[in-house]
Structure formats: structure tokens, C-alpha cells
Design a protein around this motif. Structure first.
Motif, mmCIF file in Angstrom:
data_model
loop_
_atom_site.group_PDB
_atom_site.id
_atom_site.type_symbol
_atom_site.label_atom_id
_atom_site.label_comp_id
_atom_site.label_asym_id
_atom_site.label_seq_id
_atom_site.Cartn_x
_atom_site.Cartn_y
_atom_site.Cartn_z
ATOM 1 N N SER A 1 0.848 -1.195 0.000
ATOM 2 C CA SER A 1 0.000 0.000 0.000
ATOM 3 C C SER A 1 0.880 1.241 0.000
ATOM 4 C CB SER A 1 -0.909 0.004 1.234
ATOM 5 O OG SER A 1 -0.138 -0.068 2.422
ATOM 6 N N ALA A 2 0.287 2.365 -0.355
ATOM 7 C CA ALA A 2 1.039 3.616 -0.468
ATOM 8 C C ALA A 2 1.512 4.111 0.900
ATOM 9 C CB ALA A 2 0.176 4.674 -1.137
ATOM 10 N N LYS A 3 2.739 4.634 0.927
ATOM 11 C CA LYS A 3 3.279 5.252 2.138
ATOM 12 C C LYS A 3 3.653 6.686 1.826
ATOM 13 C CE LYS A 3 5.317 0.922 3.837
ATOM 14 N NZ LYS A 3 6.585 0.249 4.242
ATOM 15 N N PRO A 4 3.398 7.601 2.737
ATOM 16 C CA PRO A 4 3.775 8.996 2.479
ATOM 17 C C PRO A 4 5.290 9.153 2.466
ATOM 18 C CG PRO A 4 3.043 8.726 4.742
ATOM 19 C CD PRO A 4 2.758 7.412 4.057
ATOM 20 N N ALA A 5 5.779 10.114 1.687
ATOM 21 C CA ALA A 5 7.215 10.365 1.594
ATOM 22 C C ALA A 5 7.471 11.861 1.569
ATOM 23 C CB ALA A 5 7.790 9.695 0.348
ATOM 24 N N ASP A 6 8.655 12.240 2.012
ATOM 25 C CA ASP A 6 9.049 13.647 2.063
ATOM 26 C C ASP A 6 9.791 14.010 0.780
ATOM 27 O OD1 ASP A 6 9.474 16.214 3.169
ATOM 28 O OD2 ASP A 6 11.483 15.613 3.808
ATOM 29 N N TRP A 7 9.350 15.057 0.100
ATOM 30 C CA TRP A 7 9.916 15.490 -1.181
ATOM 31 C C TRP A 7 10.532 16.879 -0.986
ATOM 32 C CZ3 TRP A 7 10.357 12.863 -5.752
ATOM 33 C CH2 TRP A 7 10.603 13.586 -6.916
ATOM 34 N N LYS A 8 11.858 16.967 -1.031
ATOM 35 C CA LYS A 8 12.537 18.216 -0.714
ATOM 36 C C LYS A 8 13.535 18.583 -1.803
ATOM 37 C CE LYS A 8 15.378 20.407 2.873
ATOM 38 N NZ LYS A 8 16.070 20.202 4.170
ATOM 39 N N TYR A 9 13.428 19.826 -2.321
ATOM 40 C CA TYR A 9 14.347 20.285 -3.364
ATOM 41 C C TYR A 9 15.616 20.873 -2.748
ATOM 42 C CZ TYR A 9 10.519 19.699 -6.661
ATOM 43 O OH TYR A 9 9.513 19.177 -7.431
ATOM 44 N N GLN A 10 16.728 20.681 -3.477
ATOM 45 C CA GLN A 10 18.020 21.154 -2.993
ATOM 46 C C GLN A 10 18.937 21.361 -4.195
ATOM 47 O OE1 GLN A 10 19.667 19.020 0.437
ATOM 48 N NE2 GLN A 10 21.665 19.024 -0.563
#
Length: 353
Positions: free
Chosen positions: A164-173
Motif C-alpha cells: 500500500s502507499a506510504k507517504p514520503a518527504d519530497w525536498k528540493y536542494q
């Protein structure tokens, strides 16, 4: 807490500049490198238009009753396979993205799940090296609303069909991969594969080559890897003791790879895995020969790369490079044979660069 994704800022600009007219949807791939703690995304690639009788048609038809059901999954997965062939070592397709109008946002998640599993299955189908316990099997999906530009990032474990889907952190750098160490090596090939029949069709040739390459790939995996001419314990830091460089200055580590068929000579092999090598005799009518020199390069995300990780990534690139070149060669033969009804001779030489 889900996985974290450190994303090159050029990816943000690329995704922001994607043109999505009307009710159209856009699919694409996310390229980068995974690690046990976090993943790095350095490139996004839009799925190109598919030519149909001289006319370009998008991977998702416009409008289509405001539905994603007509999305061409086969075309997206084929694009992923072709892109993965061109990537240097250490880089891979680690996810997919989908840009949709607001009214398709709810449907987008199911579509992304279907896409990421299909893409991983298609890419890994011909893989000749084995996954380890340290390999990350979670892949990322990114949904972007074409109107609000809202981003939803989730991951799926592609080794679990019920994942099942899990939330993830998306961070630009900025400057994510500018200081990654570069690994290089060259490997000479002179492989001979036996053929049982006097005349061989492209399908038979493909079977002979793939069986032979599987044996060769196992030798590469078990082989001794010399780093700058030295055999190093797996936990040794390759850049230990070196002067610290600017984060924008690239670093290069040169490899000399030797593969040895005797398992007990390999530093990766444990004593209980020692075995006697036995020869088998087969009556053959001919052979297929693969010759050439392959030049490989690979990147490591770590600022403190260890010898075992460097060895793994460069060996996999050697295997992937040779396997991809052979696949392309055989695909050309198959197409030519279908067009001309050709029966191919047994001996050929394939240069790999």
C-alpha cells in the motif's frame, strides 16, 4: 515516517515548465539513486510521444471522458527500459510522475501504482545480477496537479504486490550530485557460447547468448575487484585520508576489475561456499563469440563511499552495459530476420564501447 527524497532543483524547474494543455495528462520517469536512509532524484524525463502511422499521439489521450483508463502503460514501461539502458552505473529509474488536471487527482493514485509496478517489472525482467538485503525496493510516485501545482509524493514496495502507499518527504536542494565520486573501469570481452544446431534462428541465438551471459555475470559478481590496483576490505572508506575538496569539485576513483571463476579466490565468498568446478562436454555444431572492450562509469551518492559499495555498483554497471548492448544487437537481428526471412551464421563479433 516515510522515506525522504532529496531532489535536484533542476527537477523542480523541469516539472514546473511541463506544458499540459487542456485535459491532457503527462507521464514521466524519475532518475536517481537509492540508499538505506534516503533517496536522491537528479533528473526527470517526460514520456515521449508515440508515433503511430507518422502521427504523434500522447501517452494519455486528451479528454478520454476525463479518465486515465486509456493511459498507454506499455509505452511508458518501454520508455523506462530504454532510458535505463542509457544510464551510468549507480543511476536507475526510481520512480514515476504524473501530471493531471484537478478532476483526475483521485484517479491518479491508482494509475501511479499501476505504473510503478509495471515499470519495475519491465526493467528488472532481463536483469542478470542478484538483489541483496541492502537493496532498496521502495519506489516513488509523484502526482502533480496541473492547475494548483500541488505535489503528492508516495512510495510502494515493488517486491510486495499487495503493498500500500506510504507517504514520503519530497525536498528540493541545489547541487545534489555535483560532488559524487566517479568510478571508472574498462573490461575486455572474449566470450564463446556453444550452439547445438548448425543453423540458428534469432530466437535460438538469443537463448544461447542469454544463457552464456548469465554464467559470465555470476563470474563478475563473484570476482575479485581491484580498486586502483589494490584489493580493499569492504568497509574501507575509499576517500579516507584525502584532502577535503569543494562540494562543487568532482572526484574520480579509477577501477580495474578482474573476474575469477574460482569461487574460493573471491573475497566475497565465504569458506562454506567453496566448491569444485566441473567441466561438462557437449556436442556442438558451432559457437557464438562476443568480443570487445566495454568502458564503464558509475556514481556513488555517499561522500564517504566504502569499497564494498563501489565494488557492487561498478560490477553491476559492467553487467548491465554488456547485457544491454547484446539485447539491442539481438533485437536488430530479430527485426532483420522477420523482414527478410534470414538465417544467421553462427559466428559473429560484437564490439562494445
Amino acid at each position: 515516517m516515510g522515506r525522504g527524497y532529496i531532489v535536484e532543483d533542476v527537477v523542480e524547474k523541469y516539472l514546473s515548465n511541463l506544458s499540459v494543455p487542456g485535459a491532457s495528462c503527462v507521464t514521466g520517469l524519475l532518475i536517481g539513486q537509492s540508499s538505506s536512509q534516503r533517496d536522491f532524484v537528479v533528473l526527470a524525463v517526460r514520456t515521449p510521444q508515440k508515433d503511430t502511422e507518422g502521427q504523434g499521439s500522447p501517452s494519455v489521450s486528451r479528454g478520454a471522458g476525463n479518465s486515465l483508463e486509456r493511459l498507454d502503460v506499455e509505452w511508458v514501461t518501454e520508455h523506462a527500459r530504454q532510458v535505463s539502458r542509457m544510464l551510468p552505473g549507480g543511476m536507475s529509474v526510481i520512480g514515476v510522475f504524473l501530471v493531471t488536471p484537478p478532476e483526475l487527482s483521485k484517479e491518479a493514485q491508482n494509475t501511479l501504482r499501476r505504473l510503478i509496478f509495471a515499470v519495475d517489472k519491465h526493467i528488472s525482467k532481463g536483469r542478470l545480477w542478484s538483489l541483496t538485503e541492502e537493496d532498496v525496493t521502495e519506489k516513488v510516485t509523484l502526482h502533480i496537479c496541473s492547475k494548483t501545482r500541488k505535489v503528492v509524493c508516495r512510495t510502494y514496495d515493488v517486491r510486495d504486490p499487495k503493498s500500500s502507499a506510504k507517504p514520503a518527504d519530497w525536498k528540493y536542494q541545489s547541487g545534489v550530485c555535483t560532488s559524487w565520486p566517479l568510478l571508472t573501469c574498462s573490461v575486455g570481452l572474449n566470450l564463446v557460447f556453444p550452439v547445438l544446431e548448425m543453423h540458428v534462428l534469432p530466437q535460438d541465438m538469443e537463448k544461447c547468448m542469454k544463457e552464456g551471459l548469465q554464467t559470465w555475470a555470476k563470474q563478475i559478481e563473484d570476482g575479485l575487484c581491484l580498486i586502483n590496483g589494490d584489493a580493499m576490505p569492504g568497509e574501507v572508506e575509499l576517500l579516507g585520508g584525502q584532502v577535503k575538496r569543494s562540494k562543487f569539485q568532482s572526484r574520480s576513483i579509477h577501477f580495474y576489475v578482474v573476474y575469477i571463476t574460482s569461487g574460493h579466490l573471491s573475497p566475497q565468498a565465504e569458506p562454506q561456499s567453496e566448491r569444485r568446478l566441473t567441466a561438462s562436454v557437449k556436442v556442438c555444431s558451432g559457437s557464438l563469440t562476443l568480443k570487445g572492450m566495454v568502458q564503464c562509469r558509475a556514481y556513488l551518492h555517499s561522500n564517504k563511499p566504502r569499497a564494498k559499495h563501489a565494488t557492487e555498483v561498478i560490477k553491476r554497471d559492467v553487467i548491465n552495459t554488456v547485457s544491454s548492448r547484446v539485447e539491442m544487437f539481438l533485437e536488430d537481428l530479430l527485426m532483420e530476420g522477420e523482414d527478410k526471412g534470414t538465417v544467421f551464421v553462427l559466428y559473429f563479433s560484437l564490439g562494445v564501447r
